[in-house]
Design a protein around this motif. Structure first.
Motif, PDB file in Angstrom:
ATOM      1  N   ASP A  33      53.163   1.526  84.519  1.00  0.00           N
ATOM      2  CA  ASP A  33      51.946   1.265  85.199  1.00  0.00           C
ATOM      3  C   ASP A  33      51.252  -0.144  84.936  1.00  0.00           C
ATOM      4  O   ASP A  33      50.315  -0.229  85.505  1.00  0.00           O
ATOM      5  N   GLY A  34      52.010  -0.908  84.193  1.00  0.00           N
ATOM      6  CA  GLY A  34      51.504  -2.400  84.082  1.00  0.00           C
ATOM      7  C   GLY A  34      51.205  -2.762  82.767  1.00  0.00           C
ATOM      8  O   GLY A  34      50.815  -3.946  82.402  1.00  0.00           O
ATOM      9  N   THR A  35      51.031  -1.969  81.846  1.00  0.00           N
ATOM     10  CA  THR A  35      50.527  -2.181  80.324  1.00  0.00           C
ATOM     11  C   THR A  35      51.824  -2.763  79.784  1.00  0.00           C
ATOM     12  O   THR A  35      52.787  -2.443  79.913  1.00  0.00           O
ATOM     13  N   THR A  36      51.339  -4.011  78.942  1.00  0.00           N
ATOM     14  CA  THR A  36      52.200  -4.615  78.192  1.00  0.00           C
ATOM     15  C   THR A  36      52.223  -4.093  76.760  1.00  0.00           C
ATOM     16  O   THR A  36      51.242  -3.650  76.354  1.00  0.00           O
ATOM     17  N   ILE A  37      53.506  -3.741  76.342  1.00  0.00           N
ATOM     18  CA  ILE A  37      53.564  -3.003  75.136  1.00  0.00           C
ATOM     19  C   ILE A  37      54.671  -3.932  73.971  1.00  0.00           C
ATOM     20  O   ILE A  37      55.536  -4.113  74.387  1.00  0.00           O
ATOM     21  N   VAL A  38      53.983  -3.872  72.898  1.00  0.00           N
ATOM     22  CA  VAL A  38      54.758  -4.157  71.808  1.00  0.00           C
ATOM     23  C   VAL A  38      54.761  -3.398  70.671  1.00  0.00           C
ATOM     24  O   VAL A  38      53.808  -2.792  70.251  1.00  0.00           O
ATOM     25  N   MET A  39      56.149  -2.829  70.217  1.00  0.00           N
ATOM     26  CA  MET A  39      56.327  -1.824  69.437  1.00  0.00           C
ATOM     27  C   MET A  39      57.228  -2.146  68.114  1.00  0.00           C
ATOM     28  O   MET A  39      58.221  -2.533  68.388  1.00  0.00           O
ATOM     29  N   VAL A  40      56.611  -1.982  67.078  1.00  0.00           N
ATOM     30  CA  VAL A  40      57.471  -2.066  65.945  1.00  0.00           C
ATOM     31  C   VAL A  40      58.039  -0.651  65.684  1.00  0.00           C
ATOM     32  O   VAL A  40      57.467   0.339  65.676  1.00  0.00           O
ATOM     33  N   THR A  41      59.354  -0.628  65.159  1.00  0.00           N
ATOM     34  CA  THR A  41      60.248   0.564  65.213  1.00  0.00           C
ATOM     35  C   THR A  41      61.445   0.312  64.071  1.00  0.00           C
ATOM     36  O   THR A  41      61.785  -0.680  64.049  1.00  0.00           O
ATOM     37  N   HIS A  42      61.832   1.578  63.703  1.00  0.00           N
ATOM     38  CA  HIS A  42      62.883   1.294  62.736  1.00  0.00           C
ATOM     39  C   HIS A  42      64.132   2.402  63.539  1.00  0.00           C
ATOM     40  O   HIS A  42      65.350   2.395  62.982  1.00  0.00           O
ATOM     41  N   ASP A  43      63.680   2.599  64.637  1.00  0.00           N
ATOM     42  CA  ASP A  43      64.747   3.585  65.357  1.00  0.00           C
ATOM     43  C   ASP A  43      65.562   2.874  66.514  1.00  0.00           C
ATOM     44  O   ASP A  43      64.981   2.452  67.378  1.00  0.00           O
ATOM     45  N   ASP A  44      66.833   2.586  66.347  1.00  0.00           N
ATOM     46  CA  ASP A  44      67.615   2.001  67.068  1.00  0.00           C
ATOM     47  C   ASP A  44      67.482   2.400  68.584  1.00  0.00           C
ATOM     48  O   ASP A  44      67.555   1.691  69.504  1.00  0.00           O
ATOM     49  N   ALA A  45      67.741   3.898  68.674  1.00  0.00           N
ATOM     50  CA  ALA A  45      67.784   4.371  69.874  1.00  0.00           C
ATOM     51  C   ALA A  45      66.465   4.335  70.420  1.00  0.00           C
ATOM     52  O   ALA A  45      66.478   4.023  71.925  1.00  0.00           O
ATOM     53  N   MET A  46      65.220   4.211  69.830  1.00  0.00           N
ATOM     54  CA  MET A  46      63.939   4.123  70.739  1.00  0.00           C
ATOM     55  C   MET A  46      63.858   2.489  71.004  1.00  0.00           C
ATOM     56  O   MET A  46      63.749   2.057  72.157  1.00  0.00           O
ATOM     57  N   ALA A  47      64.466   1.596  70.239  1.00  0.00           N
ATOM     58  CA  ALA A  47      64.434   0.012  70.474  1.00  0.00           C
ATOM     59  C   ALA A  47      65.272  -0.247  71.833  1.00  0.00           C
ATOM     60  O   ALA A  47      64.741  -1.064  72.629  1.00  0.00           O
ATOM     61  N   LYS A  48      66.399   0.620  72.064  1.00  0.00           N
ATOM     62  CA  LYS A  48      67.382   0.328  73.171  1.00  0.00           C
ATOM     63  C   LYS A  48      66.520   0.721  74.426  1.00  0.00           C
ATOM     64  O   LYS A  48      67.168   0.329  75.294  1.00  0.00           O
ATOM     65  N   LYS A  49      65.572   1.582  74.476  1.00  0.00           N
ATOM     66  CA  LYS A  49      64.908   1.823  75.734  1.00  0.00           C
ATOM     67  C   LYS A  49      63.800   1.084  76.220  1.00  0.00           C
ATOM     68  O   LYS A  49      63.246   1.156  77.059  1.00  0.00           O
ATOM     69  N   THR A  50      63.640  -0.220  75.438  1.00  0.00           N
ATOM     70  CA  THR A  50      62.803  -1.031  75.659  1.00  0.00           C
ATOM     71  C   THR A  50      63.143  -2.134  76.266  1.00  0.00           C
ATOM     72  O   THR A  50      64.329  -2.326  76.533  1.00  0.00           O
ATOM     73  N   HIS A  51      62.572  -3.256  76.892  1.00  0.00           N
ATOM     74  CA  HIS A  51      62.979  -4.188  77.734  1.00  0.00           C
ATOM     75  C   HIS A  51      63.723  -5.469  76.736  1.00  0.00           C
ATOM     76  O   HIS A  51      64.801  -6.082  77.358  1.00  0.00           O
TER      77      HIS A  51
END
Length: 220
Positions: free
Chosen positions: A190-208
């Motif tokens: 919907d247009g929101t810019t997101i920065v996410m700290v994560t320890h999960d490789d699978a989650m990170a791979k789903k981001t840009h």
């Protein structure tokens, strides 16, 4: 949307100096979904706090939405955070004595919004995260995943341009973690810019894009 140039963060005591961030250069574009990864203690949360204007760098330049904030006073920084930024934390930070609806309304209190407007926006935010049927409940009556969805609703109630999420799925099982990530992806779509700290490789791979840190420095 967020630009950091030559940012350093040093923590000092009377006997020791710790370099938490070392020469960080980042440019998060409007509409991006960026993840930050690295081992424990590498500076991920410190970086997110500086991006969110919750902490000041020891050195370097920060720009939010094209505005350089180094000369801003505390009141101006607080106003900018309230208008442009939404925060999601691993431990939810809900107030147990307040209902779900009242928890979500909190950021709007600082805008001096009318009660009617607060209720309308909070209800809309809860609908987006699928909790419109839990508005009158209290945090102790919710599961971990439901608490995180309330935290997301609180983060988006003011319609921020940027969401900063610190381990938003860290306390959840994989199924609920995927559900939370799906909500974040919908917000990003919907247009929101997101920065996410994560320890999960699978989650990170789903981001840009993935940013890796090690000992306070970017891994290139």
């Amino acid at each position: 949307m967020i630009k950091l140039q030559n940012v350093e963060k040093v923590y000092r005591t009377s006997s020791i100096e710790t370099l938490a961030l070392n020469n960080i250069n980042l440019d998060v574009k409007k509409g991006e979904f960026v993840s930050i990864m690295g081992p424990s203690g590498c500076g991920k949360s410190t970086l997110l706090n500086i991006m969110g204007l919750l902490d000041e760098p020891s050195k370097g330049i920060i720009e939010i939405g094209g505005t350089r904030v180094s000369s801003y006073r505390d009141k101006e920084l607080a106003q900018l955070r309230n208008q442009k930024l939404g925060f999601i934390f691993q431990s939810f930070h809900l107030i147990n004595d307040l209902s779900v609806l009242d928890n979500v309304e909190i950021p709007l209190l600082y805008r001096e919004s009318s009660m009617k407007q607060r209720r309308e926006l909070a209800t809309e935010a809860l609908e987006k995260v699928g909790l419109s049927n839990r508005m009158k409940h209290f945090p102790k009556q919710l599961s971990g995943g439901q608490k995180q969805r309330v935290a997301i609703a609180r983060a988006i109630v003011g319609r921020p341009e940027i969401i900063l999420a610190d381990e938003p799925t860290g306390n959840l099982d994989s199924a609920m973690g995927n559900e939370i990530l799906s909500i974040l992806q919908n917000l990003n779509n919907d247009g929101t810019t997101i920065v996410m700290v994560t320890h999960d490789d699978a989650m990170a791979k789903k981001t840009h894009r993935l940013i890796r840190l090690f000992d306070g420095a970017q891994v290139l």
